[in-house]
Design an enzyme around this catalytic site. Structure first.
Site, mmCIF file in Angstrom:
data_model
loop_
_atom_site.group_PDB
_atom_site.id
_atom_site.type_symbol
_atom_site.label_atom_id
_atom_site.label_comp_id
_atom_site.label_asym_id
_atom_site.label_seq_id
_atom_site.Cartn_x
_atom_site.Cartn_y
_atom_site.Cartn_z
ATOM 1 C CB SER A 627 4.037 -0.199 -2.349
ATOM 2 O OG SER A 627 4.629 -0.048 -3.602
ATOM 3 C CG ASP A 704 2.766 6.754 -6.567
ATOM 4 O OD1 ASP A 704 3.887 6.598 -7.071
ATOM 5 O OD2 ASP A 704 2.291 6.003 -5.705
ATOM 6 C CG HIS A 736 5.164 4.823 -4.085
ATOM 7 N ND1 HIS A 736 3.934 4.331 -4.445
ATOM 8 C CD2 HIS A 736 5.857 3.761 -3.602
ATOM 9 C CE1 HIS A 736 3.883 3.037 -4.206
ATOM 10 N NE2 HIS A 736 5.034 2.664 -3.688
#
Length: 765
Positions: A627, A704, A736
């Protein structure tokens, strides 16, 4: 927060909490500022495999969720995961009178296994519980005899006597279900409308209008409120069940991102309303109405429609509605005082950010019965508690440390309970202070050997403390107002029955220390070394996150995965750069309008520190992040070619214009030319992508909805167009969070195969 909570896709545990308990062998190494020790270990024991890390039962032991006390204080309830399925939770109750535990609802026996709607799946993703099954939430009735239990898209009323009654039975999901404060009504969102019904039997009915446009929602929180503001509901019952405040939002101005859920058995596409930085947000309104939707009035949120509805609360007597209104760039927060009968509002007070900073929105506040407010503010440069009464502010806590959570208030004794970093920034403790002694030394209520967090019952009489240490998975217990343990909620003792016990002999204790940057900032690091042979040098698995609202270096339990990585023969290393959380405003400021700058420098300082250690192989330092951490991997490889041996970038943001409004603009401003377009250009990872000269592994879940896949596809296209070699692993159908018993193993085997192939093998050389 968005990307912060998924620093480790395959679940690096991060439970924290504390109180006196006999020590186990292998306490963590003392706090260090010098070079860490490289003394080899002579321990033996079972080696941790990736297969075991992701299998059931969880090596962390029992991980209860949703711990609550019944309104009468007799019952303690929680959601407990199963030994044979670590991701499935059932509802349990502990009778404080008899001392007996009872399973109230067996999720497998009661549930249907019906697939969740896309709306509920996405809500769970934004709560970071997308992998969980069974019961994930419940609500106590005021009578302390019943609980509302959502399960598999329907609602049930579970009695403390073991009875279970079905309240709804429909194809549509009931989202955000709750019981009203007095327990007379159930409420939920279905088909974009708010519904209410009575517990005694009146069938639920929609109380908000039927809209013609499918972009209009009632009773829900819009995407950025859930993802970035930590607000997961769009309606609020008043005390005494008299009125409901209900949000209405219209997503029609918001841009559409087509998200492809590519799966093994086919592909489905979803047109998701995703407000990218600099583009319009949803239009938000707030209304107040009776339980059946009558006497509806609109709340005056001000002339500026381009705002965030941050928080909504009723006064304890139900006569006033308090609304927190955020400006678009989150530098000003207005507390509105609203008349619920007319919707008229006035600004009670405003909170303003320091220059070149932003307001860190929290839930650390509480309205008291006398009309005063306990409020967390960073106005003196650190997050502290204040009392607002009769238009005046009184600071309750102070010092160069931060309050990380307001846990509760006992209004009878005038005691405020909070969690903070007063004694150690790496190990938060629970404290108490008296309202009539502002600025006095807080009383610590927890054991300093542990990292702690806590919550309380509504009256502020009982503490629910969760604690962990570097050598001990999370424990939780019920304590009195002086911190004395009443009973264990989950002792999670490392006895013969604990799944981690067989690996204790090989458990490696972390070492901690600090380094100074060239301009004098102090950075905390954590290191775990494997069993080493004198004269050999070892590779480093350099894990990082780097983004705001996160702290990775703590004295809490790190989880089995980092131990498995060390067991392979890697040195595990983390360092918290400037911009990360819990160090005060001045420590956060350097990333303002400059993401991907100072964080890269500070992480490099950590790597340089490693290269000076005689047992570190300076040519085998691999950097990994997910991320924001994935973004950092790209920026680190771009900035310092040849400095790192290889980099793994998981679900990275590559261009901040592709990320959402509320998060991105908070730190970066607006991308328009007349505002901060140059800052965006410098911070993006795409424009310098062709500078990447070291081995890169790119990983992304193809469904995602947070860091949308376009971030990686844009990077892929840029690298391919310029003949820059890289490795890639994509996960169809995953969001995600790429995790699970099999996928987790595949993910991490992919990472280690990549490192082996690129001359970063495990073990000393």
């Amino acid at each position: 927060m968005p990307i912060k909570h998924l620093v480790a896709t395959a679940s690096f545990a991060a439970c924290t909490a504390a109180l006196p308990f006999p020590a186990f062998a292998g306490e963590s190494a003392p706090y260090m500022t010098e070079k860490p020790s490289s003394v080899p270990s002579t321990t033996t024991g079972d080696t941790l495999t990736l297969q075991r890390v992701f299998a059931s039962p969880a090596l962390d032991g029992k991980s209860p969720r949703g711990v609550k006390l019944s309104p009468d204080g007799r019952w303690l309830t929680l959601l407990r995961n199963r030994d044979d399925d670590r991701e499935r939770y059932d509802l349990w109750a502990f009778d404080r009178e008899s001392g007996q535990w009872t399973m109230l609802v067996d999720s497998e026996q009661l549930g249907t296994g019906r697939a969740l709607s896309e709306a509920e799946k996405m809500q769970r993703e934004r709560k970071r519980i997308g992998n969980l099954k069974g019961i994930v939430a419940y609500d106590w009735a005021k009578d302390s005899r019943n609980l509302l239990v959502p399960l598999d898209g329907d609602l049930f009323l579970a009695g403390i006597d073991g009875s279970v009654a079905r309240l709804t039975d429909s194809e549509a999901d009931e989202l955000n279900a709750s019981l009203s404060p007095e327990g007379a009504y159930i409420s939920f969102v279905s088909d974009r409308r708010l519904w209410t019904g009575t517990v005694s039997g009146a069938a639920p009915k929609a109380i908000t209008p039927q809209e013609t446009a499918d972009t209009v929602h009632w009773g829900e929180a819009e995407f950025v409120a859930q993802e970035e503001l930590g607000r997961h509901t769009g309606y609020w019952w008043s005390p005494h069940d008299k009125r409901i405040a209900v949000q209405r939002f219209d997503e029609s101005p918001v841009g559409v991102v087509t998200r492809a859920a590519i799966g093994a058995e086919g592909t489905r596409t979803y047109d998701q309303r995703y407000p990218a930085a600099g583009t319009p947000n949803a239009l938000v309104q707030l209304f107040v109405m009776d339980p059946y939707g009558t006497n509806r009035v609109e709340v005056d949120l001000g002339a500026d429609r381009d705002i965030y509805l941050a928080r909504v609360d009723w006064a304890p007597d139900g006569k006033t509605l308090y609304v927190q209104r955020f400006d678009r760039l989150q530098t000003r927060l207005d507390m509105l005082k609203v008349d619920p009968a007319t919707g008229k509002s006035e600004v009670l007070f405003s909170e303003k950010a320091a220059p070149q900073h932003w307001i860190n929105l929290t839930d650390d506040y509480k309205w008291l019965d006398d009309g005063s407010l306990i409020w967390r503010s960073e106005r003196d440069g650190y997050g502290h508690l204040y009392r607002y009464a009769a238009g005046k502010w009184t600071q309750l806590t102070q010092g160069e440390w931060v309050v990380t959570g307001l846990d509760g208030v006992d209004q009878t004794s005038g005691t405020v309970f909070f969690t903070g970093t007063k004694d150690d920034v790496l190990a938060p403790q629970v404290y108490s202070v008296l309202l009539d002694r502002p600025g006095a030394e807080p009383v610590r209520l927890t054991d300093a050997k542990f990292s702690n967090r806590a919550s309380m019952d509504g009256k502020g009489r009982s503490l629910i403390v969760t604690r962990s240490a570097t050598d001990r998975p999370a424990q939780s217990y019920l304590a009195d107002s002086e911190g004395q343990r009443i009973t264990w909620i989950e002792q999670n003792a490392l006895d013969d029955d604990h799944p981690y016990t067989r690996y204790l002999a090989r458990h490696r204790a972390p070492q901690f220390g600090t380094i100074k940057t060239t301009d004098g900032a102090t950075l905390h690091w954590k290191m775990i070394v494997p069993e080493m042979e004198p004269g050999k040098r070892y590779p480093v698995f350099f894990s990082h996150y780097g983004g705001p609202h996160s702290q990775t270096v703590t004295r809490g339990w790190g989880g089995a995965l980092e131990q498995a990585i060390v067991d392979k023969g890697y040195i595990w290393f983390q360092i918290d750069n400037r911009g990360s959380a819990n160090r005060g405003v001045a420590f956060e400021k350097p990333i303002w309008r400059a993401m991907g700058g100072v964080e890269v420098q500070d992480q490099k300082a950590g790597a340089q520190f490693l290269k000076n250690l005689d047992y570190v192989d300076p040519d085998r330092i691999a950097t990994y992040g997910w991320s924001y951490g994935g973004y950092m991997t790209l920026k680190m490889l771009e900035a310092d070619q040849g400095f790192y041996a290889a980099g793994i970038a998981g679900a990275p943001v590559t261009k901040w214009e592709l990320y959402d409004t509320a998060y991105t603009e908070r730190y970066m401003g607006l991308p328009a030319p007349e505002f901060d377009a140059l800052a965006y250009q410098k911070s993006d990872a795409l424009q310098d992508a062709t500078k990447i000269a070291d081995p890169l592994l790119l990983i992304h879940g193809m469904s995602d909805d947070n860091v949308v896949f376009e971030n990686s596809s844009a990077l892929i296209a840029e690298l391919q167009a310029n003949a820059v070699p890289f490795d890639m692993m994509l996960y169809p159908g995953y969001t995600h969070r790429v995790s699970g018993p099999k996928i987790g193993v595949h993910l991490w085997n992919t990472i280690f195969d990549f490192l082996e192939k690129n001359r970063v093998p495990a073990g000393g050389q």
